[in-house]
Motif scaffolding. Structure first.
Motif, PDB file in Angstrom:
ATOM      1  N   GLY A  18       8.871  28.310   0.975  1.00 13.92           N
ATOM      2  CA  GLY A  18       7.421  27.656   0.166  1.00 13.92           C
ATOM      3  C   GLY A  18       6.240  28.569  -0.075  1.00 13.92           C
ATOM      4  O   GLY A  18       5.209  27.957  -0.154  1.00 13.92           O
ATOM      5  N   TYR A  19       6.174  30.096   0.380  1.00 14.80           N
ATOM      6  CA  TYR A  19       5.407  30.472   0.252  1.00 14.80           C
ATOM      7  C   TYR A  19       4.053  29.868   1.101  1.00 14.80           C
ATOM      8  O   TYR A  19       2.781  30.128   0.851  1.00 14.80           O
ATOM      9  N   ARG A  20       4.176  29.687   2.822  1.00 15.74           N
ATOM     10  CA  ARG A  20       3.673  29.422   3.240  1.00 15.74           C
ATOM     11  C   ARG A  20       3.996  30.704   4.659  1.00 15.74           C
ATOM     12  O   ARG A  20       5.423  30.674   4.930  1.00 15.74           O
ATOM     13  N   CYS A  21       2.590  30.735   5.467  1.00 18.80           N
ATOM     14  CA  CYS A  21       3.415  31.696   6.579  1.00 18.80           C
ATOM     15  C   CYS A  21       4.402  30.694   7.570  1.00 18.80           C
ATOM     16  O   CYS A  21       3.543  29.138   7.736  1.00 18.80           O
ATOM     17  N   GLU A  22       5.434  30.702   7.840  1.00 18.34           N
ATOM     18  CA  GLU A  22       5.992  30.472   9.135  1.00 18.34           C
ATOM     19  C   GLU A  22       5.729  30.644  10.188  1.00 18.34           C
ATOM     20  O   GLU A  22       5.766  29.067  10.822  1.00 18.34           O
ATOM     21  N   TYR A  23       4.667  30.119  10.441  1.00 17.41           N
ATOM     22  CA  TYR A  23       3.231  29.919  11.792  1.00 17.41           C
ATOM     23  C   TYR A  23       2.779  29.949  12.531  1.00 17.41           C
ATOM     24  O   TYR A  23       2.823  28.762  12.657  1.00 17.41           O
ATOM     25  N   CYS A  24       1.670  30.230  11.082  1.00 18.71           N
ATOM     26  CA  CYS A  24       0.398  29.302  11.482  1.00 18.71           C
ATOM     27  C   CYS A  24       0.699  28.193   9.913  1.00 18.71           C
ATOM     28  O   CYS A  24      -0.240  26.648   9.719  1.00 18.71           O
ATOM     29  N   ARG A  25       1.184  28.460   9.109  1.00 17.85           N
ATOM     30  CA  ARG A  25       1.946  27.391   7.684  1.00 17.85           C
ATOM     31  C   ARG A  25       0.564  27.902   6.819  1.00 17.85           C
ATOM     32  O   ARG A  25       0.223  26.451   5.813  1.00 17.85           O
ATOM     33  N   ALA A  55      10.736  35.977   8.281  1.00 18.02           N
ATOM     34  CA  ALA A  55       9.805  34.626   7.986  1.00 18.02           C
ATOM     35  C   ALA A  55       8.809  35.660   7.664  1.00 18.02           C
ATOM     36  O   ALA A  55       8.990  36.749   7.615  1.00 18.02           O
ATOM     37  N   HIS A  56       8.019  34.482   6.054  1.00 11.24           N
ATOM     38  CA  HIS A  56       7.208  34.928   5.603  1.00 11.24           C
ATOM     39  C   HIS A  56       6.042  34.615   6.546  1.00 11.24           C
ATOM     40  O   HIS A  56       5.852  33.501   7.214  1.00 11.24           O
ATOM     41  N   THR A  57       5.105  35.798   6.380  1.00 13.74           N
ATOM     42  CA  THR A  57       4.534  35.477   7.414  1.00 13.74           C
ATOM     43  C   THR A  57       2.773  35.911   6.956  1.00 13.74           C
ATOM     44  O   THR A  57       2.862  36.764   5.997  1.00 13.74           O
ATOM     45  N   CYS A  58       2.184  35.479   6.922  1.00 11.58           N
ATOM     46  CA  CYS A  58       0.270  36.038   6.758  1.00 11.58           C
ATOM     47  C   CYS A  58       0.667  37.378   7.760  1.00 11.58           C
ATOM     48  O   CYS A  58       0.988  37.123   8.877  1.00 11.58           O
ATOM     49  N   PRO A  59      -0.893  37.834   7.069  1.00 10.40           N
ATOM     50  CA  PRO A  59      -0.745  39.922   7.812  1.00 10.40           C
ATOM     51  C   PRO A  59      -1.159  38.693   9.382  1.00 10.40           C
ATOM     52  O   PRO A  59      -1.111  39.624  10.092  1.00 10.40           O
ATOM     53  N   ILE A  60      -2.423  37.896   9.977  1.00  8.66           N
ATOM     54  CA  ILE A  60      -3.013  37.966  11.332  1.00  8.66           C
ATOM     55  C   ILE A  60      -1.684  37.257  11.711  1.00  8.66           C
ATOM     56  O   ILE A  60      -1.645  37.825  12.687  1.00  8.66           O
ATOM     57  N   GLY A 133      -6.177  20.138   0.398  1.00 15.52           N
ATOM     58  CA  GLY A 133      -4.797  18.844   0.278  1.00 15.52           C
ATOM     59  C   GLY A 133      -4.124  20.409   0.616  1.00 15.52           C
ATOM     60  O   GLY A 133      -3.130  19.933  -0.402  1.00 15.52           O
ATOM     61  N   LEU A 134      -4.312  21.473   0.881  1.00 17.44           N
ATOM     62  CA  LEU A 134      -3.528  22.502   0.802  1.00 17.44           C
ATOM     63  C   LEU A 134      -2.840  22.807   1.937  1.00 17.44           C
ATOM     64  O   LEU A 134      -1.770  23.420   2.298  1.00 17.44           O
ATOM     65  N   PHE A 135      -3.280  21.991   3.253  1.00 16.09           N
ATOM     66  CA  PHE A 135      -2.921  22.743   4.816  1.00 16.09           C
ATOM     67  C   PHE A 135      -2.106  20.310   5.060  1.00 16.09           C
ATOM     68  O   PHE A 135      -2.759  20.060   5.342  1.00 16.09           O
ATOM     69  N   PRO A 136      -0.632  20.617   6.078  1.00 14.11           N
ATOM     70  CA  PRO A 136      -0.636  21.679   6.373  1.00 14.11           C
ATOM     71  C   PRO A 136       0.893  21.965   5.258  1.00 14.11           C
ATOM     72  O   PRO A 136       1.391  22.595   5.300  1.00 14.11           O
TER      73      PRO A 136
END
Length: 136
Positions: A18-25, A55-60, A133-136
């Motif tokens: 869903g175009y979210r980081c799968e660790y931090c969302r 997994a789709h992840t943010c760089p951090i 309204g973008l998280f989680p």
């Protein structure tokens, strides 16, 4: 980010997440930097470059995780595995309170520690994302 992951596979990983980081969302739409396809089990540990191990992840999160699979909590000598996006449900291990990601399990605690999910800048960013309204 490995150049060896085909673009079509990267796209499939992103869509599944869903175009979210799968660790931090964190949603990718809020990032100036393209998210990455991470080997959940790194290649050096025998992980394969296939959809079930990506997994789709943010760089951090991706940089903090590296090739790690687990960590030790406190002074215990017990190794605790990290959250596994293909095997675990995020909401079984974490909850969000006022922008802070709280653990529900040892797996959640280990993941929060290793990925530094509650660094102050990340918490403040989450508070803004929640308000929008973008998280989680």
């Amino acid at each position: 980010m490995s150049k060896k992951i085909p673009e079509a596979l990267r796209r499939e990983v992103a869509i599944r997440a869903g175009y979210r980081c799968e660790y931090c969302r964190r949603p990718e739409v809020d990032s100036f930097i393209r998210y990455q396809s991470d080997h959940i089990i790194s290649r050096k540990h025998g992980g394969r470059t296939e959809l079930s191990n990506l997994a789709h992840t943010c760089p951090i999160c991706n940089n903090a995780k590296g090739s790690d699979l687990a960590t030790i909590l406190d002074d215990e000598e017990k190794l605790i595995r990290l959250f596994h996006p293909r095997k675990d449900n995020w909401f079984d291990h974490f909850e969000v309170l006022e922008g802070e990601i709280m653990h529900k399990t040892e797996i959640g605690e280990a993941t929060i520690k290793l990925l530094k999910l509650n660094d102050i800048d990340r918490i403040l960013e989450r508070v803004d994302l929640i308000a929008a309204g973008l998280f989680p």
